[in-house]
Design an enzyme around this catalytic site. Structure first.
Site, PDB file in Angstrom:
ATOM      1  N   ASN A 208       0.726  -1.002  -0.223  1.00  0.00           N
ATOM      2  CA  ASN A 208      -0.041   0.082   0.732  1.00  0.00           C
ATOM      3  C   ASN A 208       0.892   1.254   0.100  1.00  0.00           C
ATOM      4  OD1 ASN A 208      -1.716  -1.740   0.310  1.00  0.00           O
ATOM      5  ND2 ASN A 208      -2.520  -1.036   2.456  1.00  0.00           N
ATOM      6  N   ASP A 276      -3.672  -5.969   2.275  1.00  0.00           N
ATOM      7  CA  ASP A 276      -4.912  -6.611   2.322  1.00  0.00           C
ATOM      8  C   ASP A 276      -4.090  -8.654   2.188  1.00  0.00           C
ATOM      9  OD1 ASP A 276      -6.512  -5.370   4.141  1.00  0.00           O
ATOM     10  OD2 ASP A 276      -6.816  -4.024   2.633  1.00  0.00           O
ATOM     11  N   PRO A 303      -3.192 -11.460   7.760  1.00  0.00           N
ATOM     12  CA  PRO A 303      -4.697 -11.646   8.717  1.00  0.00           C
ATOM     13  C   PRO A 303      -4.740 -10.109   9.353  1.00  0.00           C
ATOM     14  CG  PRO A 303      -1.708 -11.545   9.342  1.00  0.00           C
ATOM     15  CD  PRO A 303      -2.549 -11.764   7.707  1.00  0.00           C
ATOM     16  N   ASP A 304      -6.088  -9.544   9.702  1.00  0.00           N
ATOM     17  CA  ASP A 304      -6.142  -8.404  10.278  1.00  0.00           C
ATOM     18  C   ASP A 304      -5.495  -8.538  11.764  1.00  0.00           C
ATOM     19  OD1 ASP A 304      -7.500  -6.527  11.197  1.00  0.00           O
ATOM     20  OD2 ASP A 304      -8.849  -6.565   9.733  1.00  0.00           O
ATOM     21  N   ILE A 305      -4.257  -7.507  12.087  1.00  0.00           N
ATOM     22  CA  ILE A 305      -3.910  -7.728  12.479  1.00  0.00           C
ATOM     23  C   ILE A 305      -5.035  -6.646  14.012  1.00  0.00           C
ATOM     24  CG2 ILE A 305      -1.697  -6.607  13.744  1.00  0.00           C
ATOM     25  CD1 ILE A 305      -0.239  -6.466  11.095  1.00  0.00           C
ATOM     26  N   LYS A 341     -14.559  -4.378  13.767  1.00  0.00           N
ATOM     27  CA  LYS A 341     -12.838  -4.787  13.604  1.00  0.00           C
ATOM     28  C   LYS A 341     -13.310  -5.472  15.387  1.00  0.00           C
ATOM     29  CE  LYS A 341     -10.218  -3.147  10.027  1.00  0.00           C
ATOM     30  NZ  LYS A 341      -9.091  -3.773   9.872  1.00  0.00           N
TER      31      LYS A 341
HETATM   32  O1  C5P Z   1      -9.426  -2.376   6.903  1.00  0.00           O
HETATM   33  P1  C5P Z   1      -8.529  -1.670   6.699  1.00  0.00           P
HETATM   34  O2  C5P Z   1      -7.298  -1.462   6.087  1.00  0.00           O
HETATM   35  O3  C5P Z   1      -8.883   0.409   5.940  1.00  0.00           O
HETATM   36  O4  C5P Z   1      -8.391  -1.026   8.432  1.00  0.00           O
HETATM   37  C1  C5P Z   1      -7.413  -0.220   9.036  1.00  0.00           C
HETATM   38  C2  C5P Z   1      -7.082  -0.126  10.323  1.00  0.00           C
HETATM   39  O5  C5P Z   1      -6.647  -1.697  10.178  1.00  0.00           O
HETATM   40  C3  C5P Z   1      -5.787  -0.072  10.634  1.00  0.00           C
HETATM   41  O6  C5P Z   1      -5.534   0.422  12.001  1.00  0.00           O
HETATM   42  C4  C5P Z   1      -4.550  -0.931   9.883  1.00  0.00           C
HETATM   43  O7  C5P Z   1      -3.260  -0.348  10.331  1.00  0.00           O
HETATM   44  C5  C5P Z   1      -5.388  -1.531  10.520  1.00  0.00           C
HETATM   45  N1  C5P Z   1      -4.955  -3.534   9.760  1.00  0.00           N
HETATM   46  C6  C5P Z   1      -4.118  -4.078   9.932  1.00  0.00           C
HETATM   47  N2  C5P Z   1      -4.390  -5.689  10.100  1.00  0.00           N
HETATM   48  C7  C5P Z   1      -4.864  -5.663   8.412  1.00  0.00           C
HETATM   49  C8  C5P Z   1      -5.171  -4.269   7.586  1.00  0.00           C
HETATM   50  C9  C5P Z   1      -5.583  -3.528   8.361  1.00  0.00           C
HETATM   51  O8  C5P Z   1      -3.869  -4.137  10.987  1.00  0.00           O
HETATM   52  N3  C5P Z   1      -4.402  -6.684   7.804  1.00  0.00           N
END
Ligand code: C5P
Length: 398
Positions: A208, A276, A303-305, A341
């Protein structure tokens, strides 16, 4: 300056003890009063006479030294300080601290005190990397103890790696932070920042756009308020913040691991622009251009951290903050994202190209919590960071 700050300096036995002589000099130049304590093994590396001459103070060495006890009991010795600094801290002393042992003057002082403690570890790289030391480190951090270093580099034992004691001036700066009256002193906060790079092959990646400027500014603002900051960053262009525990990672999976290993924090701020998707099976050789056609990349979800940490059944940081960079319906999307989230706050911003925010020095954000949304006027990324850090300090009751 450290005018009239009372520092109890515990020197344990390691070759880095010679640097503690310089540390004493530098602390005193800044106005601190230094009371030194030497462990038995420290005396093999520096003499009590040189330490006491530089400190301009008596050196405390023995738990059962009756003269010292009559002068000042060990309980009072530890509690009369503004800060206890352990430099160098050996693996042995860290182990004693982590287990609450008290079998010499240094460990007894550390157990008997409620004064903040700053530790500068120094040891052989294998000792530092050993799971036992890493367990003790995690325990001590969880107990609210601050750390400076160790640094990576050539070591007196001829090896290379993490384990060198931080330089005296780095320790002085950490002492200044720890003794300043900042509202976040003693608070530990994790910040993720920058993009992640997901390899396609050894030379190509997907990512990104993210300069890491807002994340670095947030870490700087938190450090200014006295927080201990763990800064986990992907390969960002922005200058790294000073005075943080820096963890550099490349991919989303590495970032998640680094975050999970450092979750004994009062708050976590997820500022990183994490990719993502990653390429499902990155090639370990450069993919060649062939006449036969274009390569086809298969993606896997990263993974979505933020969501992972926000939804942890146990050990979730008390305050979790996410960011939402949106191009349309900013508030609606960010409000839904907060719920989805499971984080406490979302800092939402409009990054549509017309705003010039992406990569620029300004930001216009809306802070969304369970109490609703609050739009902040457009301001510099540094001011956004300072305002957010101040809000965090309020929320943590600091
Ligand atoms: O879903 P999105 O990417 O828009 O969400 C943004 C938030 O989620 C930010 O705080 C980003 O640091 C966190 N994030 C994350 N892991 C991911 C995607 C987003 O921690 N894989």
């Amino acid at each position: 300056m450290l005018t009239n700050k009372r520092i109890l300096l515990i020197i344990s036995g390691g070759i880095a003890a010679y640097k503690s002589l310089d540390l004493i000099r530098r602390l005193r130049e800044r106005g601190a009063q230094v009371t030194p304590v030497l462990t038995r093994s420290a005396e093999e590396f520096v003499t009590p006479l040189s330490v006491s001459s530089l400190a301009g103070s008596q050196v405390y060495r023995d738990l059962f030294d009756l003269t010292d006890e009559a002068d000042m009991g060990h309980i009072q010795l530890s509690r009369s300080a503004d800060l206890i600094v352990v430099a160098p801290a050996t693996a042995d002393l860290m182990a004693k601290m982590a287990h609450g042992m008290a079998n010499d003057l240094a460990s007894t002082l550390l157990l008997a005190t409620d004064t903040p403690v700053l530790v500068a570890p120094a040891m052989n790289v294998r000792m530092w990397d050993h799971p036992a030391t890493q367990r003790n480190l995690a325990q001590l951090k969880g107990d609210g103890i601050s750390f400076v270093g160790p640094n990576e580099g050539d070591m007196a034992c001829g090896e290379f790696g993490p384990g060198r004691m931080a330089e005296p001036m780095e320790i002085v700066e950490a002492v200044q932070r720890a003794t300043s009256a900042g509202p976040l002193v003693g608070r530990r906060i994790l910040v993720t920042s920058g993009p992640t790079h997901e390899p396609i092959d050894p030379v190509r990646y997907i990512a990104n756009r993210s300069s890491g400027a807002q994340g670095s500014a947030i870490a700087d603002a938190l450090v200014k308020l006295g927080a201990d900051v763990v800064f986990v960053t992907g390969p960002a262009d922005a200058a790294r913040p000073e005075g943080v525990e820096l963890i550099e990672v490349e991919t989303a999976q590495e970032m998640l691991t680094a975050v999970q290993e450092n979750l004994a924090v009062d708050a976590a701020i997820f500022c990183a622009a994490v990719a993502d998707w990653r390429v499902a099976s990155a090639s370990d050789r450069k993919i060649k251009k062939t006449k036969g056609g274009l390569p086809v990349l298969e993606f896997a979800e990263n993974p979505d951290i933020l969501a992972t940490v926000s939804q942890m059944p146990t050990g979730r940081p008390p305050l979790v903050v996410g960011f939402a960079a949106e191009t349309d319906d900013v508030i609606e999307n960010a409000t839904a994202k907060r719920i989805r989230k499971g984080c406490d706050w979302i800092v939402a911003n409009d990054v549509s190209p017309a705003t010039g925010i992406m990569g620029g020095s300004e930001n216009a954000v809306t802070l969304i919590s369970n109490e609703g949304s609050e739009a902040w006027p457009r301001m510099g990324k540094t001011e956004v960071a300072e305002k957010l850090a101040a809000r965090l300090a309020d929320a943590l009751g600091a």
